[in-house]
Design an enzyme around this catalytic site. Structure first.
Site, PDB file in Angstrom:
ATOM      1  N   MET A   1       0.847  -1.172   0.000  1.00 44.64           N
ATOM      2  CA  MET A   1       0.000   0.000   0.000  1.00 44.64           C
ATOM      3  C   MET A   1       0.891   1.232   0.000  1.00 44.64           C
ATOM      4  SD  MET A   1      -3.402  -0.912   2.221  1.00 44.64           S
ATOM      5  CE  MET A   1      -2.843  -0.188   3.674  1.00 44.64           C
ATOM      6  N   ASP A   2       0.341   2.314  -0.524  1.00 40.18           N
ATOM      7  CA  ASP A   2       1.107   3.548  -0.569  1.00 40.18           C
ATOM      8  C   ASP A   2       0.701   4.467   0.576  1.00 40.18           C
ATOM      9  OD1 ASP A   2      -1.271   4.835  -1.328  1.00 40.18           O
ATOM     10  OD2 ASP A   2      -0.780   4.776  -3.446  1.00 40.18           O
ATOM     11  N   LEU A   3       1.350   5.607   0.652  1.00 39.08           N
ATOM     12  CA  LEU A   3       1.133   6.566   1.732  1.00 39.08           C
ATOM     13  C   LEU A   3      -0.307   7.060   1.799  1.00 39.08           C
ATOM     14  CD1 LEU A   3       2.476   8.224   3.970  1.00 39.08           C
ATOM     15  CD2 LEU A   3       2.996   9.945   2.258  1.00 39.08           C
ATOM     16  N   ARG A  86       0.173   0.523  -7.439  1.00 38.33           N
ATOM     17  CA  ARG A  86      -0.823   1.574  -7.652  1.00 38.33           C
ATOM     18  C   ARG A  86      -1.862   1.176  -8.697  1.00 38.33           C
ATOM     19  NH1 ARG A  86       0.121   6.221  -5.238  1.00 38.33           N
ATOM     20  NH2 ARG A  86      -0.812   7.514  -6.833  1.00 38.33           N
TER      21      ARG A  86
END
Length: 149
Positions: A1-3, A86
């Protein structure tokens, strides 16, 4: 997962276990709740189940359904197995939808459930053995599910 994502994380200090959890060969479904801004075309969402190509990148099957709509904001449930970097944000952008919130609610058999933000819960070794064929825990190696924000 990203920020800019939140939800379920699986944490471990066992590198071999981490690799097994992320391998596409497990074909574990990753399920997300996604809030998007823009006009949702349900036919285009349904077509994602056949796989798609956007900007020269091939994406596997994505199950996506409209849960609710309020003005220009909608909530979707999105499920996928591939999990490219993403991927959900890029596919939604190709459908002219801006992702304003992305919450992972499940990763294979592991569910977010009622786990609170920043909470941590150890996954019993028995559960890991049941869910991951051939898994043997090494001493002092741990796995946990957590919520990130």
């Amino acid at each position: 997962m990203d920020l800019n994502s939140e939800g379920l994380l699986l944490l471990t200090n066992d590198g071999a276990l981490a690799r097994r959890l992320e391998l596409p060969s497990h074909q574990w479904v990753r399920r997300y709740r996604v809030r998007v801004f823009g006009l949702v075309d349900e036919k285009r969402l349904a077509a994602l189940a056949e796989g798609s190509v956007f900007d020269g990148v091939r994406y596997g099957a994505i199950q996506a359904g409209l849960d609710s709509r309020r003005g220009d904001n909608s909530w979707l449930t999105v499920s996928l197995q591939e999990g490219k970097n993403r991927e959900i944000r890029r596919v939604m952008a190709a459908l002219n939808l801006h992702v304003s919130r992305l919450i992972r609610v499940a990763y294979g058999p592991f569910q977010l459930g009622t786990l609170q933000k920043r909470a941590l819960e150890e996954v019993p070794i028995k559960t890991l053995r049941e869910q991951i064929g051939g898994f043997e825990a090494a001493p002092r190696r741990k796995a946990a599910r957590s919520v990130a924000r």
